[in-house]
Motif scaffolding. Structure first.
Motif, PDB file in Angstrom:
ATOM      1  N   ASP A 286      35.057 123.404  26.889  1.00 42.11           N
ATOM      2  CA  ASP A 286      33.805 123.155  26.179  1.00 42.11           C
ATOM      3  C   ASP A 286      33.883 123.603  24.722  1.00 42.11           C
ATOM      4  OD1 ASP A 286      30.967 122.395  26.140  1.00 42.11           O
ATOM      5  OD2 ASP A 286      30.614 124.550  25.905  1.00 42.11           O
ATOM      6  N   GLN A 287      34.524 124.771  24.500  1.00 38.60           N
ATOM      7  CA  GLN A 287      34.585 125.318  23.145  1.00 38.60           C
ATOM      8  C   GLN A 287      35.796 124.831  22.361  1.00 38.60           C
ATOM      9  OE1 GLN A 287      33.530 129.357  22.419  1.00 38.60           O
ATOM     10  NE2 GLN A 287      32.499 129.636  24.396  1.00 38.60           N
ATOM     11  N   GLY A 288      36.783 124.280  23.057  1.00 45.54           N
ATOM     12  CA  GLY A 288      37.937 123.729  22.367  1.00 45.54           C
ATOM     13  C   GLY A 288      39.027 124.722  22.057  1.00 45.54           C
ATOM     14  N   THR A 289      38.807 125.977  22.378  1.00 49.48           N
ATOM     15  CA  THR A 289      39.803 127.017  22.118  1.00 49.48           C
ATOM     16  C   THR A 289      39.564 128.197  23.051  1.00 49.48           C
ATOM     17  OG1 THR A 289      40.731 128.528  20.467  1.00 49.48           O
ATOM     18  CG2 THR A 289      38.393 128.042  20.289  1.00 49.48           C
ATOM     19  N   ALA A 290      40.644 128.917  23.374  1.00 42.13           N
ATOM     20  CA  ALA A 290      40.528 130.016  24.332  1.00 42.13           C
ATOM     21  C   ALA A 290      40.083 131.328  23.687  1.00 42.13           C
ATOM     22  CB  ALA A 290      41.867 130.229  25.047  1.00 42.13           C
ATOM     23  N   GLY A 291      40.262 131.454  22.377  1.00 39.82           N
ATOM     24  CA  GLY A 291      40.004 132.730  21.710  1.00 39.82           C
ATOM     25  C   GLY A 291      38.660 133.358  22.028  1.00 39.82           C
ATOM     26  N   PRO A 292      37.535 132.689  21.708  1.00 41.04           N
ATOM     27  CA  PRO A 292      36.232 133.315  21.958  1.00 41.04           C
ATOM     28  C   PRO A 292      35.936 133.529  23.441  1.00 41.04           C
ATOM     29  CG  PRO A 292      35.983 131.023  21.228  1.00 41.04           C
ATOM     30  CD  PRO A 292      37.414 131.382  21.032  1.00 41.04           C
ATOM     31  N   VAL A 293      36.484 132.699  24.293  1.00 34.64           N
ATOM     32  CA  VAL A 293      36.239 132.848  25.734  1.00 34.64           C
ATOM     33  C   VAL A 293      36.939 134.101  26.252  1.00 34.64           C
ATOM     34  CG1 VAL A 293      36.555 131.794  28.010  1.00 34.64           C
ATOM     35  CG2 VAL A 293      36.004 130.358  26.028  1.00 34.64           C
ATOM     36  N   ILE A 294      38.197 134.301  25.834  1.00 37.54           N
ATOM     37  CA  ILE A 294      38.934 135.503  26.233  1.00 37.54           C
ATOM     38  C   ILE A 294      38.250 136.746  25.673  1.00 37.54           C
ATOM     39  CG2 ILE A 294      41.126 136.727  26.057  1.00 37.54           C
ATOM     40  CD1 ILE A 294      41.191 134.271  27.859  1.00 37.54           C
ATOM     41  N   ALA A 295      37.799 136.659  24.422  1.00 39.59           N
ATOM     42  CA  ALA A 295      37.108 137.803  23.795  1.00 39.59           C
ATOM     43  C   ALA A 295      35.854 138.170  24.585  1.00 39.59           C
ATOM     44  CB  ALA A 295      36.762 137.471  22.352  1.00 39.59           C
ATOM     45  N   ALA A 296      35.104 137.156  25.038  1.00 37.84           N
ATOM     46  CA  ALA A 296      33.885 137.416  25.801  1.00 37.84           C
ATOM     47  C   ALA A 296      34.199 138.078  27.142  1.00 37.84           C
ATOM     48  CB  ALA A 296      33.121 136.107  26.019  1.00 37.84           C
ATOM     49  N   GLU A 297      35.271 137.643  27.796  1.00 37.70           N
ATOM     50  CA  GLU A 297      35.672 138.246  29.073  1.00 37.70           C
ATOM     51  C   GLU A 297      36.006 139.721  28.878  1.00 37.70           C
ATOM     52  OE1 GLU A 297      35.886 136.961  32.206  1.00 37.70           O
ATOM     53  OE2 GLU A 297      35.046 135.047  31.568  1.00 37.70           O
ATOM     54  N   LEU A 298      36.802 140.010  27.837  1.00 40.66           N
ATOM     55  CA  LEU A 298      37.228 141.394  27.600  1.00 40.66           C
ATOM     56  C   LEU A 298      36.068 142.263  27.145  1.00 40.66           C
ATOM     57  CD1 LEU A 298      40.671 140.698  25.864  1.00 40.66           C
ATOM     58  CD2 LEU A 298      40.242 141.340  28.241  1.00 40.66           C
ATOM     59  N   ARG A 299      35.180 141.691  26.339  1.00 40.99           N
ATOM     60  CA  ARG A 299      34.020 142.459  25.859  1.00 40.99           C
ATOM     61  C   ARG A 299      33.113 142.856  27.017  1.00 40.99           C
ATOM     62  NH1 ARG A 299      29.530 140.554  21.308  1.00 40.99           N
ATOM     63  NH2 ARG A 299      28.492 142.590  21.125  1.00 40.99           N
ATOM     64  N   ALA A 300      33.036 141.983  28.042  1.00 37.85           N
ATOM     65  CA  ALA A 300      32.207 142.282  29.211  1.00 37.85           C
ATOM     66  C   ALA A 300      32.892 143.257  30.169  1.00 37.85           C
ATOM     67  CB  ALA A 300      31.875 140.988  29.941  1.00 37.85           C
ATOM     68  N   GLY A 301      34.108 143.682  29.812  1.00 40.92           N
ATOM     69  CA  GLY A 301      34.815 144.648  30.652  1.00 40.92           C
ATOM     70  C   GLY A 301      35.509 144.009  31.849  1.00 40.92           C
ATOM     71  N   ARG A 302      35.698 142.682  31.797  1.00 43.33           N
ATOM     72  CA  ARG A 302      36.346 141.993  32.912  1.00 43.33           C
ATOM     73  C   ARG A 302      37.799 141.692  32.576  1.00 43.33           C
ATOM     74  NH1 ARG A 302      31.238 139.108  32.679  1.00 43.33           N
ATOM     75  NH2 ARG A 302      32.253 137.522  31.376  1.00 43.33           N
ATOM     76  N   ARG A 303      38.616 141.664  33.591  1.00 45.78           N
ATOM     77  CA  ARG A 303      39.993 141.210  33.383  1.00 45.78           C
ATOM     78  C   ARG A 303      39.980 139.687  33.286  1.00 45.78           C
ATOM     79  NH1 ARG A 303      43.671 141.887  38.630  1.00 45.78           N
ATOM     80  NH2 ARG A 303      44.854 140.363  37.410  1.00 45.78           N
ATOM     81  N   VAL A 304      40.931 139.130  32.590  1.00 45.07           N
ATOM     82  CA  VAL A 304      41.005 137.683  32.429  1.00 45.07           C
ATOM     83  C   VAL A 304      41.470 137.072  33.744  1.00 45.07           C
ATOM     84  CG1 VAL A 304      42.014 135.775  31.128  1.00 45.07           C
ATOM     85  CG2 VAL A 304      41.528 137.957  29.985  1.00 45.07           C
ATOM     86  N   PRO A 305      40.660 136.234  34.385  1.00 38.16           N
ATOM     87  CA  PRO A 305      41.052 135.677  35.680  1.00 38.16           C
ATOM     88  C   PRO A 305      42.202 134.694  35.546  1.00 38.16           C
ATOM     89  CG  PRO A 305      39.008 134.667  34.934  1.00 38.16           C
ATOM     90  CD  PRO A 305      39.321 135.768  33.967  1.00 38.16           C
ATOM     91  N   GLY A 306      42.996 134.596  36.612  1.00 36.60           N
ATOM     92  CA  GLY A 306      44.082 133.623  36.633  1.00 36.60           C
ATOM     93  C   GLY A 306      45.374 134.104  36.026  1.00 36.60           C
ATOM     94  N   LEU A 307      45.432 135.381  35.620  1.00 33.33           N
ATOM     95  CA  LEU A 307      46.640 135.907  34.981  1.00 33.33           C
ATOM     96  C   LEU A 307      47.127 137.160  35.700  1.00 33.33           C
ATOM     97  CD1 LEU A 307      45.705 135.615  31.189  1.00 33.33           C
ATOM     98  CD2 LEU A 307      47.011 133.996  32.571  1.00 33.33           C
ATOM     99  N   GLY A 308      48.448 137.243  35.864  1.00 29.19           N
ATOM    100  CA  GLY A 308      49.061 138.433  36.437  1.00 29.19           C
ATOM    101  C   GLY A 308      48.965 138.484  37.949  1.00 29.19           C
ATOM    102  N   HIS A 309      49.964 139.118  38.549  1.00 33.64           N
ATOM    103  CA  HIS A 309      49.958 139.338  40.003  1.00 33.64           C
ATOM    104  C   HIS A 309      50.805 140.576  40.276  1.00 33.64           C
ATOM    105  CE1 HIS A 309      50.224 138.808  44.314  1.00 33.64           C
ATOM    106  NE2 HIS A 309      49.356 137.811  44.229  1.00 33.64           N
ATOM    107  N   ARG A 310      50.255 141.479  41.061  1.00 32.93           N
ATOM    108  CA  ARG A 310      50.937 142.759  41.287  1.00 32.93           C
ATOM    109  C   ARG A 310      52.262 142.607  42.025  1.00 32.93           C
ATOM    110  NH1 ARG A 310      49.399 145.211  46.392  1.00 32.93           N
ATOM    111  NH2 ARG A 310      49.608 147.238  45.391  1.00 32.93           N
ATOM    112  N   LEU A 311      52.498 141.480  42.697  1.00 28.86           N
ATOM    113  CA  LEU A 311      53.732 141.302  43.456  1.00 28.86           C
ATOM    114  C   LEU A 311      54.814 140.550  42.687  1.00 28.86           C
ATOM    115  CD1 LEU A 311      52.359 140.489  47.030  1.00 28.86           C
ATOM    116  CD2 LEU A 311      53.058 142.690  46.086  1.00 28.86           C
ATOM    117  N   TYR A 312      54.454 140.036  41.495  1.00 27.96           N
ATOM    118  CA  TYR A 312      55.423 139.268  40.712  1.00 27.96           C
ATOM    119  C   TYR A 312      55.493 139.813  39.296  1.00 27.96           C
ATOM    120  CZ  TYR A 312      54.809 135.923  44.533  1.00 27.96           C
ATOM    121  OH  TYR A 312      54.734 135.336  45.770  1.00 27.96           O
ATOM    122  N   ALA A 313      56.702 140.167  38.878  1.00 33.42           N
ATOM    123  CA  ALA A 313      56.872 140.613  37.492  1.00 33.42           C
ATOM    124  C   ALA A 313      56.801 139.422  36.550  1.00 33.42           C
ATOM    125  CB  ALA A 313      58.208 141.329  37.339  1.00 33.42           C
TER     126      ALA A 313
END
Length: 417
Positions: A286-313
């Motif tokens: 919707d916004q055309g870029t990930a920057g502000p969306v990622i910033a909003a997730e982090l500002r709300a104290g949430r981890r970015v969904p869909g990234l990282g997995h504790r079982l895979y380096a």
């Protein structure tokens, strides 16, 4: 328990089923469960229908069982769960020793499920439920409020299916396999159609698609969905799978064990993760870029969904497999570009790789499916793995998963309140 006495010079000593069961301290039925799980080999002697077992192999298994029992907590919980289903190591994962991404690239979800359950490949395997079971499940689900979550609908369908199975308390391998082959398609059939004019036929992936998207399915999309089901069928001892094994340890029937798994799956840190990634992906589109969306997730104290997995380096191999298929679908290109933008933007500070939730989000967002679709795919797929784990647990000592509480309350005796 004494080790089996091996006479010097005796050629390849063989034990009967009864002798093997006595040496291992289990029932004869459990001996055959060990065979089906690859923990013991068996052989039929010429002219006889009875199976025999290698004494040295049985002795080694008995010693291993005793070592594990010695490492058990005082209350009887087995802190490490021996399993022959899924192995995760070095950023790969394997179903009964076979690379899961390779297996799902060449075999349907139903064939993968049969492999997980029996260790045998059944070409052309197809799951269909009896009409009475489906009708009972549909009536139960349709009685729920409109806002009911998909996982609650599936749990209700599992309970309804159990009431139609008079053999549900039979925990033999054949009975549990029969329950699994009925339960998986019942969960799909109990969900409402996205478009009422669809015909309920074909492979399970097609039937599930018709409940997730109002668009007509195409072969490329169905291939992604079928592959996703196979890739998500099991992933070692995730929280929901552990819940299933605890229920099976108490000898709950297969439908009840799956219901326990569905309860754990509904947590936001487990099954709901793909829905969070789906919504984030739509915001980026919707916004055309990930920057502000990622910033909003982090500002709300949430981890970015869909990234990282504790079982895979590195990157989740399930995500890699799905992204490769999605790259062949033109309509998925915008969502794929948005996902890559999310990964690149986050990598400026934290080098996290995409996990299967982000890949699922790309698929559901580009296929006209709601944010809850990923959770539905996850739950239907994982039911196959849960049946495999329940089967495995039924062959173990009952009630072994009984931890002791570390009491931190007031020291007794306290006055009566």
């Amino acid at each position: 328990m004494r080790d089996h006495d091996l006479a010097p010079g005796r050629p390849e000593p063989r034990l009967t089923t009864k002798e093997t069961a006595e040496l291992l301290g289990v029932k004869p039925e459990t001996v055959y469960a060990y065979v089906s799980r690859g923990l013991l080999g068996s052989r039929r002697e010429p002219g006889s229908r009875a199976s025999t077992f290698d004494a040295q192999e049985v002795t080694a298994l008995a010693r291993r069982n005793r070592r594990e029992a010695a490492g058990t907590s005082g209350a009887g919980i087995d802190l490490s769960v021996r399993t022959g289903i899924t192995l995760i190591e070095q950023d790969r994962y394997y179903y009964r020793g076979v690379d899961a991404t390779e297996l799902t690239a060449h075999h349907s979800f139903e064939e993968v499920a049969e492999w997980l359950w029996t260790g045998e490949l059944v070409p052309g395997a197809a799951f269909f439920a009896p009409g009475t079971t489906v009708e009972t499940a549909r009536r139960a689900v349709s009685a729920l409020p409109e806002h009911t979550s998909t996982t609650d609908r599936l749990r209700m369908a599992a309970i309804a299916a159990a009431t139609e199975d008079p053999l549900r308390f039979d925990l033999s391998e054949d009975a549990v396999l029969g329950a699994g082959r009925v339960l998986v398609p019942t969960l799909v059939a109990a969900l409402p159609m996205a478009r009422p004019d669809r015909r309920d036929e074909g492979p399970l992936a097609r039937r599930l698609w018709n409940r997730l998207s109002g668009r007509a399915p195409d072969e490329a999309g169905l291939r992604v969905l079928d592959t996703a089901l196979g890739l998500l069928a099991d992933h070692d001892l995730a929280a929901s799978t552990l819940a299933v094994r605890v229920a099976a340890s108490a000898r709950a029937h297969a439908y009840a064990a799956v219901s326990a798994g569905l309860g754990a799956l509904e947590g936001p840190l487990h099954g709901a993760a793909s829905g969070l990634a789906h919504r984030m992906l739509l915001d980026v589109l919707d916004q055309g870029t990930a920057g502000p969306v990622i910033a909003a997730e982090l500002r709300a104290g949430r981890r970015v969904p869909g990234l990282g997995h504790r079982l895979y380096a590195g990157e989740d191999p399930r995500a890699q497999a799905l992204f490769r298929l999605l790259e062949e679908i033109p309509r998925a290109e915008p969502a794929l570009l948005a996902a890559h933008d999310i990964i690149a933007t986050t990598a400026r500070h934290t080098p996290l790789h995409a996990n299967v939730d982000l890949a699922l989000a790309v698929f559901t967002a580009s296929s006209g499916m709601p944010a809850s679709a990923g959770e539905t795919v996850f739950a239907v797929a994982r039911t196959a793995g849960w049946i495999a784990h329940a089967l495995e647990e039924y062959g173990e000592r009952p009630l072994r998963m009984r931890p002791s509480g570390h009491y931190v309350g007031p020291k007794p005796p306290q006055p009566l309140p």
